[in-house]
Structure formats: C-alpha cells, structure tokens
Design a protein around this motif. Sequence first.
Motif, mmCIF file in Angstrom:
data_model
loop_
_atom_site.group_PDB
_atom_site.id
_atom_site.type_symbol
_atom_site.label_atom_id
_atom_site.label_comp_id
_atom_site.label_asym_id
_atom_site.label_seq_id
_atom_site.Cartn_x
_atom_site.Cartn_y
_atom_site.Cartn_z
ATOM 1 N N GLY A 234 0.821 -1.218 0.000
ATOM 2 C CA GLY A 234 0.000 0.000 0.000
ATOM 3 C C GLY A 234 0.845 1.253 0.000
ATOM 4 N N CYS A 235 0.662 2.102 1.004
ATOM 5 C CA CYS A 235 1.431 3.355 1.034
ATOM 6 C C CYS A 235 1.479 3.939 2.439
ATOM 7 C CB CYS A 235 0.811 4.364 0.069
ATOM 8 S SG CYS A 235 -0.890 4.799 0.459
ATOM 9 N N SER A 250 -2.686 -2.100 1.520
ATOM 10 C CA SER A 250 -3.470 -2.473 0.336
ATOM 11 C C SER A 250 -4.047 -3.859 0.577
ATOM 12 C CB SER A 250 -2.527 -2.489 -0.876
ATOM 13 O OG SER A 250 -3.254 -2.658 -2.054
ATOM 14 N N THR A 258 2.649 -5.597 -12.771
ATOM 15 C CA THR A 258 2.563 -4.369 -11.957
ATOM 16 C C THR A 258 3.002 -3.117 -12.735
ATOM 17 O OG1 THR A 258 4.772 -4.713 -11.068
ATOM 18 C CG2 THR A 258 2.942 -5.626 -9.788
ATOM 19 N N PHE A 265 -2.311 4.555 -9.418
ATOM 20 C CA PHE A 265 -2.500 5.114 -8.075
ATOM 21 C C PHE A 265 -2.599 6.644 -8.144
ATOM 22 C CE2 PHE A 265 -1.106 6.932 -4.115
ATOM 23 C CZ PHE A 265 -1.648 6.121 -3.132
ATOM 24 N N VAL A 296 -3.063 -4.112 -11.264
ATOM 25 C CA VAL A 296 -1.976 -5.109 -11.279
ATOM 26 C C VAL A 296 -2.481 -6.518 -11.596
ATOM 27 C CG1 VAL A 296 -0.586 -3.760 -9.642
ATOM 28 C CG2 VAL A 296 -1.937 -5.682 -8.772
HETATM 29 P P1 ADP Z 1 5.426 1.931 -8.932
HETATM 30 O O1 ADP Z 1 4.562 1.338 -9.991
HETATM 31 O O2 ADP Z 1 5.705 3.385 -9.126
HETATM 32 O O3 ADP Z 1 6.675 1.134 -8.624
HETATM 33 P P2 ADP Z 1 4.274 0.763 -6.518
HETATM 34 O O4 ADP Z 1 4.891 -0.542 -6.891
HETATM 35 O O5 ADP Z 1 4.590 1.303 -5.161
HETATM 36 O O6 ADP Z 1 4.552 1.915 -7.568
HETATM 37 O O7 ADP Z 1 2.695 0.571 -6.644
HETATM 38 C C1 ADP Z 1 1.797 1.647 -6.573
HETATM 39 C C2 ADP Z 1 0.526 1.204 -5.889
HETATM 40 O O8 ADP Z 1 -0.040 0.098 -6.619
HETATM 41 C C3 ADP Z 1 0.716 0.668 -4.470
HETATM 42 O O9 ADP Z 1 0.691 1.736 -3.541
HETATM 43 C C4 ADP Z 1 -0.477 -0.250 -4.336
HETATM 44 O O10 ADP Z 1 -1.628 0.501 -4.046
HETATM 45 C C5 ADP Z 1 -0.632 -0.827 -5.741
HETATM 46 N N1 ADP Z 1 0.083 -2.116 -5.892
HETATM 47 C C6 ADP Z 1 1.270 -2.331 -6.488
HETATM 48 N N2 ADP Z 1 1.610 -3.640 -6.449
HETATM 49 C C7 ADP Z 1 0.592 -4.266 -5.818
HETATM 50 C C8 ADP Z 1 0.314 -5.636 -5.468
HETATM 51 N N3 ADP Z 1 1.173 -6.610 -5.759
HETATM 52 N N4 ADP Z 1 -0.844 -5.899 -4.818
HETATM 53 C C9 ADP Z 1 -1.723 -4.920 -4.522
HETATM 54 N N5 ADP Z 1 -1.518 -3.628 -4.832
HETATM 55 C C10 ADP Z 1 -0.388 -3.300 -5.466
#
Ligand code: ADP
Length: 316
Positions: A234-235, A250, A258, A265, A296
């Motif tokens: 999550g965050c 999350s 992903t 987001f 994702v």
């Molecule tokens: P980026 O794509 O910039 O690397 P993140 O990997 O932090 O960003 O993902 C952004 C958001 O997408 C997360 O804060 C979450 O809400 C969601 N997210 C990413 N990967 C997953 C996952 N495997 N399961 C659930 N939510 C995910």
Amino acid sequence: MSDRAFDVVVVGSCMTDLVSQAPRLPKAGETIHGHKFFIGFGGKGANQCIQAARLGVKTAMICKVGKDFFGDNYIQNFKDNDVHTDFVWQTSDAATGAASITVNDAVPWEGENAIVIVAGANMRLGEEELQKALTAIRKAKVLVCQLEISSQTSLRALQMAHDNKVRTIFNPAPAIPDLDFGFYRVSDVFCCNESEAELLTGYSVNNVEDAHQAAQELLRRGCTAVIITLGPQGCVVLKAQDKTSTHVPSTAVKAVDTTGAGDSFIGALAFYLAHHPDMPLEEMARRANQVAAVSVQAVGTQTSFPFKRDLPADLF
Ligand code: ADP
C-alpha cells in the motif's frame, strides 16, 4: 473550448511502447527473430491522466507529440478515453516519445529486458505552451506533473497552479538526485515510490518503517503532504499538520503485471482530490490503493487501468 474548466489537468509525457518478445536479447550487431510484437500507449503523464479520466472526471492533457503516425495515434487514444486534446501539440522538430523494448521471455513482466527511451517531442514542451494553456491550468481543480518532460517545464507548471490556488500532485519520477527544492514548496501532495524516496532522501527505503522516516525528511523540504507507495504493502501518508505518518495497507491480490501501478495510483489520487476535495488524504490513498490493485491484476499499462464501471460503487 480552452475556456472550459477541467477537474484534472496533467502536464507531462506521452510515450509509444514498441515491445518485441524474443527468445533472448540480441547481442551488439546481431539480428534475431522474435515471436511477438505489440504497440502500447505509455508515458507517466498520459497514463495518470487516462486513469483519472476513466474514473469519471473531466481531464485535459498538456503535452507534445510528433507530427507523425505515433503522435496522431496518441491523440486518438486520448479522445477514446475522453481526455481533452486542445493542449496536445504536434511538432515536426522531434518524433513522438518512444520506448523500444525487447523482452527475452514468453511472460514479458518476468523476463529480462533491454529498453531504449527517446523522449523526443516530450522535451519540446515549454513555457510557450504553458502560457497557451494558462486558463485551463488556472481553472483546474487539480494539476499533476512528473519528470518525464523538461524538469523546468514541470516546475513552472506546478508554480503556475500553486500561484492560482490549484491543488498540485507532483510525482518525481523518474527521480533525479538533486531535485530543485522549489518542487517541494509547490507540491500539495508529493507522491513517489520506494526507490524514488530512497534516491531523493539518501535513506534506504525497504519497509513501512523506513518509509515513515523518508516521508518525514521529504515533508521537511516544504511540501504539504507526502505519500510513499510501497507496492503490495500500500502506502504511507504524512500530512504537514500531523506529527506521525499513517500506513494505509493495500488488499492482497494476485498480481500478474505491476507495470504502471504507480500511475494508476496517482491518476486515482487526482480523481479523489478533484471529486472529493474534503475527503481525508488517508481515505483517498486507501481508495487509490484499491484502484491500483485492480490494475496489477491485468496485463499491460493503460490496458490494465480500470474504468468506473469495473469498480465497486463505494469507491465513488
Ligand atoms: P510503482 O509502480 O511506481 O513502482 P508501486 O509498486 O509502489 O509503484 O505501486 C503503486 C501502488 O499500486 C501501491 O501503492 C499499491 O496501491 C498498488 N500495488 C502495487 N503492487 C501491488 C500488489 N502486488 N498488490 C496490490 N496492490 C499493489
């Protein structure tokens, strides 16, 4: 048309992804046969704008593409997604931004890849275009910027919005080490992922506890709120008026690709900031987590971003 008011205005990049899948990556000077090719719409700015539009707010994109086939195609993509295109300029001086991607596996998001990005027309967006779009920037509810165009243009757009009391979201991606401190001062929400937080602060950010520390450091630099996204975790949200940050988890889902999760987001966050301006930021982040979690579970970048109709009504 340009006197219309938009909920979300994005000043940022458009990229055409040219993806080839091959059994392995070619060596220098070598030509090999691949087994699949596809073209995808990307670029952080466009991705975020399209996610916000799919959730149901009026959006406009301020960007530059080439006067070429990819540029024409990208404009049509915006139209298909109900994004206003009066501020999408075409130039003959550079090609539409493109990413040539070779992936060496049958499952692209698990394979190794080799990528060449040519920002092209994205770097030609400047002060002149911002001035032409000034009315739209002034009247927007939310303005969103990233760093895939000239950083000067991003900073200027954020300043213009800030001066006009438009709420701003800044996504410092791809991160640059010595980011101008001016960016922090004009960011209502400074939103980055773990690796960007790490590069910007110099702290290592590997878990929720680290993210709390990094968020404090980013907030000290002058923004109004910080969000650090943590993939499946999550965050973390930190607001200037609070002493401590909040972890917004999350829901666990089975991720298949992903790519673009962060853009989904941020697009969702822009939607909530425009549509529910008085909602607590933690609640916006909780809902944006849910939107990104849907993204994702499908393959591709924009192809995986959900529409309002795909999501539970309680998210709106
Ligand atoms: P980026 O794509 O910039 O690397 P993140 O990997 O932090 O960003 O993902 C952004 C958001 O997408 C997360 O804060 C979450 O809400 C969601 N997210 C990413 N990967 C997953 C996952 N495997 N399961 C659930 N939510 C995910």
